[in-house]
Design a protein around this motif. Structure first.
Motif, mmCIF file in Angstrom:
data_model
loop_
_atom_site.group_PDB
_atom_site.id
_atom_site.type_symbol
_atom_site.label_atom_id
_atom_site.label_comp_id
_atom_site.label_asym_id
_atom_site.label_seq_id
_atom_site.Cartn_x
_atom_site.Cartn_y
_atom_site.Cartn_z
ATOM 1 N N SER A 93 34.711 30.052 58.551
ATOM 2 C CA SER A 93 34.109 30.941 57.556
ATOM 3 C C SER A 93 35.224 31.784 56.947
ATOM 4 C CB SER A 93 33.050 31.831 58.213
ATOM 5 O OG SER A 93 32.486 32.719 57.282
ATOM 6 N N SER A 151 23.957 28.361 59.201
ATOM 7 C CA SER A 151 24.771 28.818 60.333
ATOM 8 C C SER A 151 23.901 28.911 61.585
ATOM 9 C CB SER A 151 25.384 30.183 60.029
ATOM 10 O OG SER A 151 25.922 30.761 61.209
ATOM 11 N N SER A 158 32.405 27.494 55.294
ATOM 12 C CA SER A 158 31.694 28.419 54.425
ATOM 13 C C SER A 158 32.705 29.424 53.910
ATOM 14 C CB SER A 158 30.582 29.139 55.206
ATOM 15 O OG SER A 158 29.923 30.104 54.406
#
Length: 400
Positions: free
Chosen positions: A139, A268, A177
């Protein structure tokens, strides 16, 4: 627009499917950053001398053992390395932490293992080492796609660094992400729409899109209080939010939570554990946890200052300062607060079991009539898009 080639999503191990259950997560907090962003109120600290990673690793493992005693045997469904800036860790540190999780709990192959990372070129070069250690989702804290606003937000990277890190993450990790912050000063809806479409062209399957909030204790708070930092008003913020929902949905990445968007199946898993009110062990300075033993749910919180936490763990085996047994009413309120953030809503039977009651019919009828909530069959309750704009008020009404 600098488009990126689409990744090969069929390569590498496939993550286990989402069962819809809350699950059990392990959160490990790395509290150090290269610089403190002016909007950030997270437990993050800048150190101008090298951090003793071996000493901190030993402390993480020691606190894990204490958390294992509290949690009892569990099957881990996700691991999240957050911060701070976890990508300042050596790959060997990450490997040792993940080995520790596997030692203390059952850790099946194919679970989601996420690491937060900043897009500086130095940190991005570590990605292959993190992947070899077992990380399968990254992320990235991109935050903006123009250099002016990156400087305003106090970020150390520029757009070129961000795109380089995105490319590398797409190439190395099965899933990735990145975050953006919007509702920035003087940001128009048109500017945000263009930036968001550009972001979607770079994304694989997940985006986290947060409105800028002014948090007490941050440099931005002082500037805002002095009238030197003006953020969009409620009406403008609502327009920006609505544009966000429309564009991501049309691109096949609808919101599954207030600020998180994903292609179906790419949500997630770790954050779903929080929002579905599952259990999680919080390890490291300033980490919070929720652990169920029998019929009791225990809330844990550790010492925030890294060096003080380190001393406590070395002395006592953990840095937990607060360990509270939550009553059923508290659990019901937390379940509602977390679950209404999700587009899948709240499991009513679970809420009723904890609270010992049904939702107040007058309050529910008011919220239904005004289009803030809706029933999904007889089993779930969720906020409508209009309700998401006033989520705190909806939660407060239903929790009474």
């Amino acid at each position: 627009m600098d488009t990126l080639e689409q990744p090969n999503l069929t390569r590498d191990a496939v993550l286990l499917p989402d069962t819809g259950e809350p699950g059990f997560g392990v959160y490990v907090h790395w509290p150090f950053c290269a610089a403190k962003c002016p909007y950030c109120d997270f437990n993050s600290h800048v150190r101008h001398q090298p951090v003793d990673q071996e000493r901190f690793t030993a402390a993480f493992l020691k606190e894990m053992a204490s958390m294992r005693q509290l949690s009892g045997p569990k099957t881990v469904t996700s691991v999240f390395l957050g911060g701070g800036t976890p990508s300042l860790m050596n790959p060997s540190t990450v490997s040792a932490i993940l080995d520790g999780v596997a030692k203390h709990w059952h850790m099946p192959d194919g679970i989601e293992i996420t690491m937060e990372a900043n897009p500086s070129s130095v940190e991005a070069e570590r990605f292959r080492g993190y992947r070899a250690a077992g990380v399968n989702r990254v992320s990235l804290g991109v935050q903006a796609l123009n250099d002016r606003d990156l400087k305003f937000l106090g970020r150390l990277h520029d757009v070129a660094d961000a795109l380089k890190a995105i490319r590398l993450a797409r190439d190395i990790f099965p899933r990735m992400s990145f975050d953006l912050i919007y509702a920035r000063p003087n940001q128009t809806v048109g500017e945000w729409e263009r930036e968001l479409r550009e972001a979607i062209s770079y994304a694989v399957d997940h985006l986290s899109l947060y409105q800028l909030t002014i948090e007490e204790g941050t440099p931005f708070f002082g500037l805002h209080k002095a009238g030197k930092l003006i953020v969009p008003d409620d009406d403008q913020s609502a327009l920006l939010y609505e544009a966000t929902q429309e564009i991501t949905a049309s691109a096949g990445m609808p919101a599954y939570e207030v600020s998180n968007h994903a292609r179906p199946g790419a949500e997630s898993r770790h954050n779903l554990t929080y929002w579905r009110y599952g259990d999680y062990a919080g390890i490291g300075p300033g980490a919070h946890g929720r652990l169920t033993r029998g019929s009791a749910k225990i809330a844990t919180a550790t010492e925030r200052k890294p060096e003080t936490w380190l001393d406590l763990v070395e002395r006592d085996g953990h840095g937990v300062l607060d360990q509270e047994q939550l009553g059923y009413d508290e659990q019901a309120d937390e379940l509602l607060l977390m679950g209404l953030r999700l587009t899948e809503g709240v499991d009513l039977a679970r809420w009723q079991q904890l609270s010992g009651r049904d939702p107040d019919p007058k309050r529910e009828e008011f919220l239904l009539e005004h289009g803030f909530i809706e029933r999904i069959g007889n089993s779930r309750l969720r906020c409508t898009p209009s309700g998401m704009l006033v989520l705190d008020s909806v939660v407060a009404d239903l929790a009474c």
